[in-house]
Scaffold this active site. Structure first.
Site, PDB file in Angstrom:
ATOM      1  N   THR A 165       7.489  -8.855 -10.169  1.00 32.81           N
ATOM      2  CA  THR A 165       7.568  -7.605 -10.941  1.00 32.81           C
ATOM      3  C   THR A 165       8.798  -6.805 -10.528  1.00 32.81           C
ATOM      4  O   THR A 165       9.569  -6.338 -11.369  1.00 32.81           O
ATOM      5  CB  THR A 165       6.298  -6.759 -10.721  1.00 32.81           C
ATOM      6  OG1 THR A 165       5.162  -7.563 -10.999  1.00 32.81           O
ATOM      7  CG2 THR A 165       6.289  -5.525 -11.589  1.00 32.81           C
TER       8      THR A 165
ATOM      9  N   ASP B   9       3.197   0.063  -6.084  1.00 30.39           N
ATOM     10  CA  ASP B   9       2.023   0.104  -5.212  1.00 30.39           C
ATOM     11  C   ASP B   9       2.075  -1.040  -4.202  1.00 30.39           C
ATOM     12  O   ASP B   9       1.921  -0.851  -3.005  1.00 30.39           O
ATOM     13  CB  ASP B   9       0.722   0.048  -6.041  1.00 30.39           C
ATOM     14  CG  ASP B   9       0.736  -1.090  -7.066  1.00 30.39           C
ATOM     15  OD1 ASP B   9       1.771  -1.767  -7.230  1.00 30.39           O
ATOM     16  OD2 ASP B   9      -0.301  -1.299  -7.725  1.00 30.39           O
TER      17      ASP B   9
ATOM     18  N   VAL C 156       3.926  -5.098  -3.437  1.00 30.78           N
ATOM     19  CA  VAL C 156       4.780  -6.242  -3.776  1.00 30.78           C
ATOM     20  C   VAL C 156       4.083  -7.485  -3.253  1.00 30.78           C
ATOM     21  O   VAL C 156       3.841  -7.623  -2.051  1.00 30.78           O
ATOM     22  CB  VAL C 156       6.196  -6.094  -3.173  1.00 30.78           C
ATOM     23  CG1 VAL C 156       6.996  -7.368  -3.387  1.00 30.78           C
ATOM     24  CG2 VAL C 156       6.921  -4.906  -3.793  1.00 30.78           C
ATOM     25  N   ASP C 157       3.748  -8.347  -4.197  1.00 36.81           N
ATOM     26  CA  ASP C 157       2.988  -9.565  -3.872  1.00 36.81           C
ATOM     27  C   ASP C 157       3.973 -10.750  -3.921  1.00 36.81           C
ATOM     28  O   ASP C 157       4.602 -11.073  -2.917  1.00 36.81           O
ATOM     29  CB  ASP C 157       1.858  -9.658  -4.909  1.00 36.81           C
ATOM     30  CG  ASP C 157       0.907 -10.812  -4.669  1.00 36.81           C
ATOM     31  OD1 ASP C 157       0.925 -11.391  -3.586  1.00 36.81           O
ATOM     32  OD2 ASP C 157       0.123 -11.142  -5.586  1.00 36.81           O
TER      33      ASP C 157
HETATM   34  P1  5GP Z   1       4.088  -9.283  -7.951  1.00 32.77           P
HETATM   35  O1  5GP Z   1       4.871  -9.285  -9.210  1.00 32.77           O
HETATM   36  O2  5GP Z   1       4.836  -8.747  -6.762  1.00 32.77           O
HETATM   37  O3  5GP Z   1       3.480 -10.637  -7.663  1.00 32.77           O
HETATM   38  O4  5GP Z   1       2.816  -8.409  -8.209  1.00 32.77           O
HETATM   39  C1  5GP Z   1       2.826  -7.070  -8.227  1.00 32.77           C
HETATM   40  C2  5GP Z   1       1.575  -6.539  -8.900  1.00 32.77           C
HETATM   41  O5  5GP Z   1       0.428  -7.383  -8.715  1.00 32.77           O
HETATM   42  C3  5GP Z   1       1.203  -5.229  -8.278  1.00 32.77           C
HETATM   43  O6  5GP Z   1       1.912  -4.160  -8.857  1.00 32.77           O
HETATM   44  C4  5GP Z   1      -0.292  -5.181  -8.526  1.00 32.77           C
HETATM   45  O7  5GP Z   1      -0.542  -4.688  -9.822  1.00 32.77           O
HETATM   46  C5  5GP Z   1      -0.737  -6.617  -8.490  1.00 32.77           C
HETATM   47  N1  5GP Z   1      -1.296  -6.976  -7.164  1.00 32.77           N
HETATM   48  C6  5GP Z   1      -0.814  -7.898  -6.314  1.00 32.77           C
HETATM   49  N2  5GP Z   1      -1.570  -7.976  -5.206  1.00 32.77           N
HETATM   50  C7  5GP Z   1      -2.569  -7.075  -5.362  1.00 32.77           C
HETATM   51  C8  5GP Z   1      -3.699  -6.686  -4.547  1.00 32.77           C
HETATM   52  O8  5GP Z   1      -3.941  -7.164  -3.429  1.00 32.77           O
HETATM   53  N3  5GP Z   1      -4.501  -5.721  -5.076  1.00 32.77           N
HETATM   54  C9  5GP Z   1      -4.293  -5.162  -6.282  1.00 32.77           C
HETATM   55  N4  5GP Z   1      -5.140  -4.232  -6.687  1.00 32.77           N
HETATM   56  N5  5GP Z   1      -3.235  -5.484  -7.073  1.00 32.77           N
HETATM   57  C10 5GP Z   1      -2.386  -6.432  -6.613  1.00 32.77           C
END
Ligand code: 5GP
Length: 176
Positions: A106, A99, A101-102
């Site tokens: 992950t 959904d 990538v922050d």
């Molecule tokens: P990452 O591992 O890239 O930091 O985080 C990925 C996960 O963090 C996403 O799959 C999601 O579940 C959650 N996430 C990060 N940013 C957001 C956001 O702005 N809104 C929501 N609903 N989930 C987020």
């Protein structure tokens, strides 16, 4: 945090049009393969994956994985596999569907894990990316939209399990 309606970042029509474009691109790129395995990362991907998979014109199989969310962790950065795929992906063409990538942690974790299972190919598709927050150098092969550093909801994405069913992608105004 307000429980008012989120402000619109991407309208329903904008999302649908971009998903169709991604579907065309993926279908063209994989037109020569027997089958593409789409692996959705639960839970936020479920609406995007449903729409994207219906836009594809190639044979495909759907599977899911779930990874622990860092929101509920006291120490960010520790990821844990909660649910694995049913498909044996050795020798298969695999596309991970995220959904958002922050930090990229992950996706990085999943790429390492799935890569070790010797798929024929492994690529990534995410609807959203926050470039300002990226910590890991992860390759994104198909991207819907880059967004600013906001907490977004809707179209499968939640805040404390709310807002997932919104047809648009919005943000909670206090984040501005
Ligand atoms: P990452 O591992 O890239 O930091 O985080 C990925 C996960 O963090 C996403 O799959 C999601 O579940 C959650 N996430 C990060 N940013 C957001 C956001 O702005 N809104 C929501 N609903 N989930 C987020």
């Amino acid at each position: 945090m307000s429980h008012n309606e989120p402000a619109v970042l991407f309208a329903e029509e904008t999302i649908q049009q971009r998903v169709k474009e991604l579907g065309r691109q993926v279908s063209a790129d994989y037109s020569a393969v027997d089958e593409l395995v789409l692996i959705g990362v639960l839970r936020g991907c479920y609406i995007f994956l449903a729409d994207l998979s219906r836009c594809l014109t190639i044979p495909r199989r759907i599977d899911f994985m779930a990874v622990s969310s860092y929101e509920q962790k006291t120490t960010p950065g520790t990821l844990r596999l909660i649910m694995d795929t049913r498909t044996d992906i050795a020798g298969k063409h695999v596309l991970i569907i995220e959904d958002i990538v922050d930090t990229g942690r992950t996706l990085h974790y999943l790429l390492e894990m799935l890569g070790s299972r010797k798929p024929a190919s492994l690529r990534t598709c995410t609807l959203l990316r926050k470039p300002d927050r990226l910590e890991k150098d992860v390759q994104i092969d198909y991207l819907g939209f880059d967004i600013p550093d906001l907490w977004v909801v809707g179209y499968g994405l939640d805040y404390a399990d709310r807002f997932r069913a919104l047809p648009y992608i919005g943000f909670l105004e206090e984040d501005c």
